[in-house]
Structure formats: C-alpha cells, structure tokens
Design a protein around this motif. Sequence first.
Motif, PDB file in Angstrom:
ATOM      1  N   LEU A  61     -69.530 -37.425 -79.075  1.00 53.38           N
ATOM      2  CA  LEU A  61     -68.773 -36.386 -79.758  1.00 53.38           C
ATOM      3  C   LEU A  61     -69.065 -35.040 -79.110  1.00 53.38           C
ATOM      4  N   CYS A  62     -68.054 -34.412 -78.545  1.00 50.05           N
ATOM      5  CA  CYS A  62     -68.247 -33.163 -77.788  1.00 50.05           C
ATOM      6  C   CYS A  62     -67.614 -31.978 -78.513  1.00 50.05           C
ATOM      7  N   ASN A  63     -68.330 -31.436 -79.469  1.00 56.21           N
ATOM      8  CA  ASN A  63     -67.854 -30.218 -80.119  1.00 56.21           C
ATOM      9  C   ASN A  63     -69.041 -29.403 -80.613  1.00 56.21           C
ATOM     10  N   PRO A  64     -68.817 -28.151 -80.990  1.00 49.29           N
ATOM     11  CA  PRO A  64     -69.930 -27.291 -81.418  1.00 49.29           C
ATOM     12  C   PRO A  64     -70.690 -27.814 -82.633  1.00 49.29           C
ATOM     13  N   GLN A  65     -70.042 -28.632 -83.462  1.00 46.18           N
ATOM     14  CA  GLN A  65     -70.711 -29.172 -84.650  1.00 46.18           C
ATOM     15  C   GLN A  65     -71.924 -30.020 -84.271  1.00 46.18           C
ATOM     16  N   VAL A  66     -71.880 -30.649 -83.115  1.00 51.27           N
ATOM     17  CA  VAL A  66     -73.017 -31.452 -82.646  1.00 51.27           C
ATOM     18  C   VAL A  66     -74.239 -30.554 -82.458  1.00 51.27           C
ATOM     19  N   ILE A  67     -74.039 -29.390 -81.862  1.00 55.80           N
ATOM     20  CA  ILE A  67     -75.151 -28.451 -81.634  1.00 55.80           C
ATOM     21  C   ILE A  67     -75.671 -27.934 -82.965  1.00 55.80           C
ATOM     22  N   ARG A  68     -74.775 -27.577 -83.863  1.00 56.10           N
ATOM     23  CA  ARG A  68     -75.187 -27.062 -85.175  1.00 56.10           C
ATOM     24  C   ARG A  68     -75.969 -28.111 -85.966  1.00 56.10           C
ATOM     25  N   THR A  69     -75.503 -29.353 -85.919  1.00 55.67           N
ATOM     26  CA  THR A  69     -76.206 -30.437 -86.611  1.00 55.67           C
ATOM     27  C   THR A  69     -77.580 -30.650 -85.979  1.00 55.67           C
ATOM     28  N   ALA A  70     -77.635 -30.661 -84.673  1.00 58.81           N
ATOM     29  CA  ALA A  70     -78.902 -30.850 -83.964  1.00 58.81           C
ATOM     30  C   ALA A  70     -79.907 -29.758 -84.325  1.00 58.81           C
ATOM     31  N   GLU A  71     -79.439 -28.538 -84.414  1.00 57.12           N
ATOM     32  CA  GLU A  71     -80.332 -27.434 -84.773  1.00 57.12           C
ATOM     33  C   GLU A  71     -80.873 -27.616 -86.193  1.00 57.12           C
ATOM     34  N   MET A  72     -80.008 -27.981 -87.121  1.00 55.43           N
ATOM     35  CA  MET A  72     -80.420 -28.182 -88.512  1.00 55.43           C
ATOM     36  C   MET A  72     -81.480 -29.265 -88.651  1.00 55.43           C
ATOM     37  N   MET A  73     -81.382 -30.289 -87.822  1.00 60.04           N
ATOM     38  CA  MET A  73     -82.274 -31.443 -87.928  1.00 60.04           C
ATOM     39  C   MET A  73     -83.461 -31.372 -86.962  1.00 60.04           C
ATOM     40  N   ASP A  74     -83.670 -30.234 -86.320  1.00 56.99           N
ATOM     41  CA  ASP A  74     -84.772 -30.063 -85.359  1.00 56.99           C
ATOM     42  C   ASP A  74     -84.764 -31.113 -84.263  1.00 56.99           C
TER      43      ASP A  74
ATOM     44  N   ASP B 164     -67.379 -28.431 -73.755  1.00 58.24           N
ATOM     45  CA  ASP B 164     -66.793 -27.204 -73.213  1.00 58.24           C
ATOM     46  C   ASP B 164     -67.850 -26.097 -73.129  1.00 58.24           C
ATOM     47  N   GLU B 165     -67.467 -25.022 -72.466  1.00 56.55           N
ATOM     48  CA  GLU B 165     -68.401 -23.916 -72.215  1.00 56.55           C
ATOM     49  C   GLU B 165     -68.894 -23.274 -73.510  1.00 56.55           C
ATOM     50  N   MET B 166     -68.047 -23.194 -74.522  1.00 54.55           N
ATOM     51  CA  MET B 166     -68.463 -22.610 -75.798  1.00 54.55           C
ATOM     52  C   MET B 166     -69.590 -23.433 -76.437  1.00 54.55           C
ATOM     53  N   THR B 167     -69.477 -24.747 -76.378  1.00 52.11           N
ATOM     54  CA  THR B 167     -70.495 -25.630 -76.940  1.00 52.11           C
ATOM     55  C   THR B 167     -71.792 -25.507 -76.146  1.00 52.11           C
ATOM     56  N   LEU B 168     -71.696 -25.448 -74.835  1.00 46.19           N
ATOM     57  CA  LEU B 168     -72.896 -25.285 -74.008  1.00 46.19           C
ATOM     58  C   LEU B 168     -73.558 -23.934 -74.255  1.00 46.19           C
ATOM     59  N   GLN B 169     -72.767 -22.903 -74.453  1.00 45.72           N
ATOM     60  CA  GLN B 169     -73.313 -21.576 -74.737  1.00 45.72           C
ATOM     61  C   GLN B 169     -74.089 -21.598 -76.054  1.00 45.72           C
ATOM     62  N   LEU B 170     -73.552 -22.272 -77.043  1.00 48.53           N
ATOM     63  CA  LEU B 170     -74.229 -22.417 -78.331  1.00 48.53           C
ATOM     64  C   LEU B 170     -75.570 -23.131 -78.149  1.00 48.53           C
ATOM     65  N   ALA B 171     -75.596 -24.165 -77.327  1.00 47.34           N
ATOM     66  CA  ALA B 171     -76.848 -24.887 -77.038  1.00 47.34           C
ATOM     67  C   ALA B 171     -77.848 -23.974 -76.337  1.00 47.34           C
ATOM     68  N   LYS B 172     -77.376 -23.176 -75.389  1.00 45.40           N
ATOM     69  CA  LYS B 172     -78.262 -22.245 -74.673  1.00 45.40           C
ATOM     70  C   LYS B 172     -78.894 -21.250 -75.641  1.00 45.40           C
ATOM     71  N   GLU B 173     -78.088 -20.739 -76.557  1.00 46.94           N
ATOM     72  CA  GLU B 173     -78.593 -19.768 -77.539  1.00 46.94           C
ATOM     73  C   GLU B 173     -79.666 -20.377 -78.428  1.00 46.94           C
ATOM     74  N   ARG B 174     -79.666 -21.684 -78.576  1.00 45.79           N
ATOM     75  CA  ARG B 174     -80.621 -22.378 -79.434  1.00 45.79           C
ATOM     76  C   ARG B 174     -81.706 -23.114 -78.635  1.00 45.79           C
ATOM     77  N   ASN B 175     -81.735 -22.855 -77.313  1.00 46.76           N
ATOM     78  CA  ASN B 175     -82.730 -23.496 -76.438  1.00 46.76           C
ATOM     79  C   ASN B 175     -82.720 -25.015 -76.579  1.00 46.76           C
ATOM     80  N   MET B 176     -81.515 -25.575 -76.628  1.00 50.10           N
ATOM     81  CA  MET B 176     -81.309 -27.006 -76.840  1.00 50.10           C
ATOM     82  C   MET B 176     -80.902 -27.666 -75.524  1.00 50.10           C
ATOM     83  N   PRO B 177     -81.786 -28.427 -74.883  1.00 48.69           N
ATOM     84  CA  PRO B 177     -81.391 -29.112 -73.655  1.00 48.69           C
ATOM     85  C   PRO B 177     -80.228 -30.077 -73.914  1.00 48.69           C
ATOM     86  N   VAL B 178     -79.256 -30.031 -73.030  1.00 52.92           N
ATOM     87  CA  VAL B 178     -78.082 -30.895 -73.128  1.00 52.92           C
ATOM     88  C   VAL B 178     -77.954 -31.670 -71.820  1.00 52.92           C
ATOM     89  N   LEU B 179     -77.831 -32.989 -71.947  1.00 52.47           N
ATOM     90  CA  LEU B 179     -77.699 -33.867 -70.793  1.00 52.47           C
ATOM     91  C   LEU B 179     -76.387 -34.635 -70.892  1.00 52.47           C
TER      92      LEU B 179
END
Length: 116
Positions: free
Chosen positions: A51-64, A77-92
């Motif tokens: 699933l490739c959307n910003p909700q994945v990053i938000r959920t991941a942040e909530m659940m540590d 997309d770039e917006m989702t990756l930017q959100l991950a960068k802001e949260r120091n969340m490695p994305v592979l």
Amino acid sequence: MTVNDIKELLDAKVLCCEEFLSNEVHTACGSDMMSDVLAFVKDQSVLITGLCNPQVIRTAEMMDITCIVFVRGKVPDEMTLQLAKERNMPVLSTARKMFEACGILYTNGLSGGKEN
C-alpha cells in the motif's frame, strides 16, 4: 536484526533515511490493511506492505514502527517519502512479493511477535 539486515536479505533499495539503517527491528508485520497494523503491531517492527500512500507513514509513526518495506517493486510518491523523511522513518523497496519477503525474514529469525 537491523534495518540494514532487512535491506540485504530482501535485496531492497533504500528510498529514504539511509542514516537509520542501524536501527534495531524486533518483529515484522506484513499487511495492506492499516486497521490490522493498528490492531496487531508492536514496537520496533518492520511493516511490509504494498500500500503506497501517506496513511502508511502515519500509521507506522503511531505504532512506533522502525521501518517500512514496500513490496512488488512499489515506490511511494514524493509526498509520502517526504513525510517519512520528516519522521526519520527508513523506507525500502523490494521486488519480492509480500509472501516471499515475510518468509525470508521469518526464516532469518524475525518473528511476528506474540499473539494477544
């Protein structure tokens, strides 16, 4: 296991936050349903999803969650990756299917955690 170990095992590409590859991962969760992630995931997990959307990053942040691995070669997309960068969340991203990625990590000692 570290994020870098996961990267190596899954032949994955780092899409962002390479500086956090030494972070520890204790469990794994493979799901495209964020409601299941919210109900199941424990701290310091890797989330394996297609699933490739910003909700994945938000959920991941909530659940540590420690990192996210997108399967089947998907790249958010770039917006989702930017959100991950802001949260120091490695994305592979890996070309492997979810079933295969989960199996490889399980075979190499990463569990799904204890049942509730």
